[in-house]
Design a protein around this motif. Structure first.
Motif, PDB file in Angstrom:
ATOM      1  N   SER A   1       0.817  -1.209   0.000  1.00  0.00           N
ATOM      2  CA  SER A   1       0.000   0.000   0.000  1.00  0.00           C
ATOM      3  C   SER A   1       0.854   1.264   0.000  1.00  0.00           C
ATOM      4  CB  SER A   1      -0.873  -0.055   1.239  1.00  0.00           C
ATOM      5  OG  SER A   1      -1.939   0.791   1.115  1.00  0.00           O
ATOM      6  N   ASN A   2       1.829   1.303   0.895  1.00  0.00           N
ATOM      7  CA  ASN A   2       2.624   2.518   1.016  1.00  0.00           C
ATOM      8  C   ASN A   2       3.484   2.759  -0.214  1.00  0.00           C
ATOM      9  OD1 ASN A   2       1.692   3.347   3.405  1.00  0.00           O
ATOM     10  ND2 ASN A   2       3.396   2.568   4.629  1.00  0.00           N
ATOM     11  N   SER A   3       4.170   1.718  -0.658  1.00  0.00           N
ATOM     12  CA  SER A   3       5.083   1.969  -1.770  1.00  0.00           C
ATOM     13  C   SER A   3       4.306   2.287  -3.040  1.00  0.00           C
ATOM     14  CB  SER A   3       6.020   0.785  -1.972  1.00  0.00           C
ATOM     15  OG  SER A   3       5.359  -0.410  -1.781  1.00  0.00           O
ATOM     16  N   ARG A   4       3.125   1.692  -3.189  1.00  0.00           N
ATOM     17  CA  ARG A   4       2.329   2.043  -4.361  1.00  0.00           C
ATOM     18  C   ARG A   4       1.929   3.506  -4.315  1.00  0.00           C
ATOM     19  NH1 ARG A   4      -2.451  -2.016  -4.699  1.00  0.00           N
ATOM     20  NH2 ARG A   4      -3.036  -0.959  -6.605  1.00  0.00           N
ATOM     21  N   CYS A   5       1.584   3.955  -3.131  1.00  0.00           N
ATOM     22  CA  CYS A   5       1.158   5.349  -2.996  1.00  0.00           C
ATOM     23  C   CYS A   5       2.331   6.299  -3.244  1.00  0.00           C
ATOM     24  CB  CYS A   5       0.572   5.564  -1.613  1.00  0.00           C
ATOM     25  SG  CYS A   5      -0.140   7.173  -1.406  1.00  0.00           S
ATOM     26  N   ILE A   6       3.474   5.941  -2.697  1.00  0.00           N
ATOM     27  CA  ILE A   6       4.634   6.805  -2.892  1.00  0.00           C
ATOM     28  C   ILE A   6       5.018   6.850  -4.367  1.00  0.00           C
ATOM     29  CG2 ILE A   6       7.099   7.036  -2.385  1.00  0.00           C
ATOM     30  CD1 ILE A   6       6.494   5.876   0.383  1.00  0.00           C
ATOM     31  N   ALA A   7       4.986   5.687  -5.016  1.00  0.00           N
ATOM     32  CA  ALA A   7       5.317   5.647  -6.434  1.00  0.00           C
ATOM     33  C   ALA A   7       4.330   6.482  -7.248  1.00  0.00           C
ATOM     34  CB  ALA A   7       5.305   4.198  -6.920  1.00  0.00           C
ATOM     35  N   LEU A   8       3.072   6.400  -6.859  1.00  0.00           N
ATOM     36  CA  LEU A   8       2.060   7.182  -7.581  1.00  0.00           C
ATOM     37  C   LEU A   8       2.356   8.667  -7.457  1.00  0.00           C
ATOM     38  CD1 LEU A   8      -0.819   7.295  -8.945  1.00  0.00           C
ATOM     39  CD2 LEU A   8      -1.642   7.761  -6.651  1.00  0.00           C
ATOM     40  N   ILE A   9       2.632   9.109  -6.262  1.00  0.00           N
ATOM     41  CA  ILE A   9       2.863  10.535  -6.079  1.00  0.00           C
ATOM     42  C   ILE A   9       4.134  10.967  -6.804  1.00  0.00           C
ATOM     43  CG2 ILE A   9       3.385  12.291  -4.349  1.00  0.00           C
ATOM     44  CD1 ILE A   9       1.405  10.926  -2.537  1.00  0.00           C
ATOM     45  N   HIS A  10       5.123  10.107  -6.759  1.00  0.00           N
ATOM     46  CA  HIS A  10       6.361  10.417  -7.455  1.00  0.00           C
ATOM     47  C   HIS A  10       6.114  10.574  -8.958  1.00  0.00           C
ATOM     48  CE1 HIS A  10      10.669  10.507  -7.997  1.00  0.00           C
ATOM     49  NE2 HIS A  10      10.531   9.665  -8.992  1.00  0.00           N
TER      50      HIS A  10
ATOM     51  N   ASP B   1       5.247  16.521  -2.314  1.00  0.00           N
ATOM     52  CA  ASP B   1       6.333  16.054  -1.448  1.00  0.00           C
ATOM     53  C   ASP B   1       5.904  16.099   0.011  1.00  0.00           C
ATOM     54  OD1 ASP B   1       8.296  15.339  -3.191  1.00  0.00           O
ATOM     55  OD2 ASP B   1       9.086  17.367  -3.411  1.00  0.00           O
ATOM     56  N   HIS B   2       5.218  17.179   0.318  1.00  0.00           N
ATOM     57  CA  HIS B   2       4.774  17.378   1.688  1.00  0.00           C
ATOM     58  C   HIS B   2       3.810  16.260   2.094  1.00  0.00           C
ATOM     59  CE1 HIS B   2       4.005  19.627   5.297  1.00  0.00           C
ATOM     60  NE2 HIS B   2       2.708  19.531   5.094  1.00  0.00           N
ATOM     61  N   TYR B   3       2.951  15.889   1.168  1.00  0.00           N
ATOM     62  CA  TYR B   3       1.968  14.839   1.447  1.00  0.00           C
ATOM     63  C   TYR B   3       2.677  13.536   1.819  1.00  0.00           C
ATOM     64  CZ  TYR B   3      -2.132  11.857   0.816  1.00  0.00           C
ATOM     65  OH  TYR B   3      -3.165  10.974   1.007  1.00  0.00           O
ATOM     66  N   VAL B   4       3.651  13.162   1.007  1.00  0.00           N
ATOM     67  CA  VAL B   4       4.396  11.934   1.290  1.00  0.00           C
ATOM     68  C   VAL B   4       5.082  12.044   2.636  1.00  0.00           C
ATOM     69  CG1 VAL B   4       6.296  10.474   0.559  1.00  0.00           C
ATOM     70  CG2 VAL B   4       4.752  11.398  -1.129  1.00  0.00           C
ATOM     71  N   GLU B   5       5.709  13.168   2.843  1.00  0.00           N
ATOM     72  CA  GLU B   5       6.473  13.365   4.072  1.00  0.00           C
ATOM     73  C   GLU B   5       5.565  13.257   5.292  1.00  0.00           C
ATOM     74  OE1 GLU B   5       9.604  13.605   4.071  1.00  0.00           O
ATOM     75  OE2 GLU B   5       9.936  14.061   6.195  1.00  0.00           O
ATOM     76  N   GLU B   6       4.423  13.932   5.183  1.00  0.00           N
ATOM     77  CA  GLU B   6       3.573  14.041   6.355  1.00  0.00           C
ATOM     78  C   GLU B   6       2.752  12.784   6.593  1.00  0.00           C
ATOM     79  OE1 GLU B   6      -0.382  16.389   6.986  1.00  0.00           O
ATOM     80  OE2 GLU B   6       1.269  17.797   6.794  1.00  0.00           O
TER      81      GLU B   6
END
Lengths: 305, 561
Positions: free
Chosen positions: B207-216, B290-295
């Protein structure tokens, strides 16, 4: 005020007002500390109060450390939350004291509030099982009796300090028919009983309670017999704690200070209180209203924020 | 054995339809057309013609598709409507039992019980029956192999007949998807294409890595975006993103974390001021992403592992965990680094065997580990003191959706009285309500479930009555979960039933975290809320709570009595 002074004042207050909950006495002591405090900044004052709370929690003879720590922490939050925008510190301190008095006032009358909202749950002719000694339960029962409710109370003896016997005396003195039963007789008595009522030393985030040892046993027996378990607890007993099981409850809630200070091997000591998970509790009566166990953590977070 | 070499793949038949057509027609219609073509082939086969080299459908898939004509033929008649058809019986000439069963499968759920009895009686009248939803009933799965060829797998058999999973989206997998896009749909950003393939092939999972990849990837999209002359960014970019998301969803159904992130992205875009210059707006968007991922992910994970979870891992604990959650591995490794003495039992399950990854990570960091299969769960459970699992999402009714098998673990844990702790960041909360794993789930590739060599003895064919169901998730009811650990606080998941919770989380979560995130980093062990209380956000958070409803449904107001 130094440590001995604080503890002395606290113990004196408890002795003078036996009907007063130790947490209320602790709050009174804190007010005294606040009154005499020589701090000149807010953070210093806060630190002093925190030290005082630590002293109170270490008070030797008291096992109800749960409600003392939660009550004091809530007190501290309550008085310091709104008072950050004053330029003159003396003024500020006055405000703090005022708020402290307000808090003490609300805390003191919370018990009668609970007694009032609990009354409709006692029907005429009820048979009630009560565990150990609880001031708020006593007040609720006496209040109901005064309003003309007729009921019979079974009180567990509540070892090892036999506090149930004291409770029995108070009930008889108030004219309520009461019987002391052995802790071991809980299973026997449960089928006659209509509802189970107990107080709490602390109400935790999960909605469960920490209370005199034996509460969990009674709650299990009651659940097996499908009898409702009602818990009467003032909101200052709400603790920020989420135990998973008995082992997860911090030691200072399970053993009294003297034991802990002796650094005795705790596996050889007998715990003074146990944790009853929320699944065994039907309703919690507090001065905030009647709560289901699952609503507790909401109320708790509202108190602490 | 189960591969076709691309040319024989029914999707090759799509070439007959102009790309424009495909684009305009709905997914159901396209699917219906494919069904029709497959049916034709299957009919040829079933009427006795042997498979010619030109149609190299191998044995197994041919069996599967010969199973299909009942469901497919109506669509030959009415590809667009996929509605009832009376001609079907004439198309489906062979009255073999397999056809009958296939027809039963193709029926909508309401007709099923009726049809099942018919099936038992024998007469193959079923084909003439009204077929309501061909596209839905014919669950089909396509996977792509490393050599670029595609495989068509039919999900049929017993569960296919039941059809209770037929509503689940079957992701179109891999390269063939990219092929069908052709030039007309080259509007899809290459980064998105790449991401889609990575999703569908499982290179990026969790779940997390998919979300991070999406935002990236979305950041790349934003960088490459240029506003057309007569349009504004805040509207055009949002509409530009829409087909991207659809594409990604086709590759693999979106996770809740991604859904929430996408909603946030859209919100950010649509709230960009109209008159803001492009470069500024873009850099601002990227910063916010970036902020979204960070937070929401990094800091939330930190908060969970450093405050609440840390308190719950004690010396001497034996912690059981299932599958691989990035958050759980972080929690465990952090606790180990902090010097806690505990051991971990990693439980794993087929087909994904994600536990191996977790095992690798933990052992590499020096955590004491054991590794068991999920079938040994009741054997190890008496030794366990706590269970720590991650979650795909937390539903509004307190149910936890997690990797399939978690609910079984929780059930056994309850039987052995072991507390179950679920770690879940608040951005994975979901307003959906669900009490079983059927209504909403994700189908994995059934091919992964297959055991090689199971049917190979004597070249025996796989029975057509059998189906492979590879579900990705299951839901665990709240009464089996002791506690949910979020970055805001510890929750008992039954409490989520309380309607004020979403509001609490919606209103406080971003603000609290937003205002005190830096302090969070600084504070080592004290409770998160404590650190917030000491900050200047005290009053702000108080106000937030004042807006909460005075009486939640679980709380009887005083005056009611």
């Amino acid at each position: 005020m130094d440590k001995d002074e604080i503890q002395g004042y606290f113990l004196l207050t408890v002795k003078e007002h036996p009907e007063m909950s130790p947490a209320v006495a602790a709050i009174k002591t804190l007010l005294q500390v606040l009154n005499r405090d020589l701090a000149e900044t807010m953070s210093e004052l806060r630190k002093n109060l925190k030290d005082a709370i630590a002293c109170l929690c270490e008070t030797d003879s008291y096992i109800t450390g749960t409600s003392i720590s939660s009550g004091c922490e809530l007190f501290l939050r309550f008085i310091t939350l709104a008072a950050l925008d004053h330029s003159d510190f003396e003024e500020l301190k006055k405000i703090l004291l005022q708020r402290g008095e307000v808090y003490l006032e609300t805390v003191s009358c919370s018990r009668s509030k609970i007694a009032k909202i609990f009354r409709p749950f006692i029907s005429d002719g009820a048979v009630i099982l009560v565990h150990s000694k609880s001031r708020v339960v006593l007040q609720a029962l006496v209040g109901a009796q005064e309003k003309g409710k007729r009921f019979h109370v079974y009180v567990t003896e509540a070892g090892p300090d036999k506090s149930g016997v004291e409770m029995h005396k108070s009930l008889i003195a108030a004219g309520i028919p009461a019987t002391v039963v052995l802790d071991a007789a809980v299973g026997y008595i449960m089928e006659k009983v209509q509802l189970v009522v107990m107080g709490a030393e602390g109400v935790v985030e999960s909605g469960g309670i920490i209370n005199k040892i034996g509460s969990f046993t009674i709650a299990i027996a009651a659940k097996e017999h499908n009898k409702p378990v009602f818990v009467l607890a003032e909101s200052f007993k709400f603790v920020r704690l989420y135990p998973l099981n008995q082992k997860d409850v911090p030691n200072n809630f399970k053993y009294n200070q003297a034991t802990l200070l002796r650094h005795a091997d705790l596996s050889k000591e007998h715990p003074q209180s146990d944790y009853t998970p929320p699944g065994y509790i039907t309703l919690l009566f507090s001065d905030l209203g009647v709560l289901t166990p699952s609503a507790v953590s909401d109320e708790l977070i509202r108190l602490y924020l | 054995m189960d591969q076709t070499d691309g040319t024989g793949d029914p999707s090759g038949g799509r070439g007959g339809h102009p790309a424009m057509n495909q684009k305009n027609s709905t997914k159901a219609e396209r699917r219906a057309i494919q069904e029709a073509q497959r049916a034709r082939k299957a009919n040829i086969k079933s009427s006795g013609e042997s498979a010619s080299p030109a149609i190299p459908i191998t044995r197994k898939s041919s069996v599967a598709s010969s199973n299909n004509p009942g469901s497919c033929s109506p669509s030959t008649v009415a590809p667009s409507a996929v509605a009832s058809s009376t001609v079907a019986s004439s198309v489906v000439a062979p009255s073999s039992p397999s056809v009958d069963s296939a027809t039963a499968r193709s029926l909508s759920n309401s007709d099923q019980s009726k049809m099942a009895t018919k099936h038992q009686q024998g007469p193959p009248v079923a084909a003439a029956r009204g077929v309501t939803d061909v596209a839905r009933a014919a669950t089909r799965q396509r996977s792509f192999n490393s050599d670029g060829s595609t495989t068509v797998i039919e999900v049929g058999g017993a569960l296919g007949n039941l059809g209770i999973f037929s509503h689940l989206p079957v992701p179109e997998r891999g390269l063939n998807l990219a092929k069908t896009l052709s030039f007309s749909s080259s509007a899809i950003h290459p980064a998105i294409l790449k991401l889609g393939v990575q999703y569908s092939s499982g290179i990026i999972s969790g779940s997390n890595s998919r979300c991070i990849a999406l935002i990236h990837t979305m950041k790349q999209v934003v960088v490459d975006y240029e506003t057309p002359r007569d349009k504004v960014l805040c509207r055009d970019l949002e509409s530009r993103i829409k087909p991207y998301i659809n594409f990604l969803a086709q590759c693999r159904p979106l996770s809740v974390s991604m859904g929430n992130a996408i909603r946030h992205i859209k919100w950010l875009i649509s709230h960009t001021p109209v008159d803001m210059p492009d470069t500024l707006a873009k850099s601002k968007l990227i910063e916010q992403l970036d902020h979204y991922v960070e937070e929401k992910i990094v800091l939330a994970g930190k908060a969970i592992s450093e405050t609440y979870a840390a308190e719950k891992i004690n010396d001497g604990d034996v912690i059981l965990t299932y599958s691989c959650s990035s958050l759980v591995s972080k929690v465990l490794i952090d606790a180990h680094r902090r010097g806690r003495q505990f051991s971990v039992v990693v439980v794993d399950g087929r087909p994904r065997m994600e536990g191996r990854e977790l095992l690798k990570r933990l052992v590499r960091n020096g955590v004491k580990c054991s590794y068991v299969h999920i079938s040994a769960i009741s054997y190890v459970m008496p030794e366990i003191s706590k269970i720590l699992v991650g979650a795909e999402c937390l539903l509004a009714n307190g149910y936890v959706m997690s990797r399939v098998g978690t609910s079984q673990i929780a059930l056994v844990a309850k039987a052995f009285n072991v507390p179950v702790l679920v770690c879940c960041e608040t951005y994975k909360f979901c307003e959906r309500v669900q009490t079983d794993s059927i209504v909403h789930n994700e189908l994995g590739n059934p091919e992964d479930l297959r055991v090689p060599g199971l049917w190979s003895s004597g070249q025996e064919e796989e029975p057509t009555m059998m189906s492979w169901l590879n579900l990705a998730f299951d839901v665990t009811p709240p009464d089996m979960i002791t506690m949910v650990i979020t970055e805001i606080r510890l929750l008992s998941s039954t409490r989520l039933l309380d309607s004020s919770t979403p509001r609490l989380l919606d209103s406080t979560a971003p603000r609290l975290l937003g205002s005190s995130a830096p302090q969070l980093l600084g504070s080592s062990a004290p409770r998160l809320l404590d650190s917030m209380m000491n900050s200047s956000s005290e009053l702000a958070s108080l106000k937030v709570h004042d807006t909460c409803s005075p009486s939640s449904p679980n709380c009887f107001p005083l005056d009611a009595l």
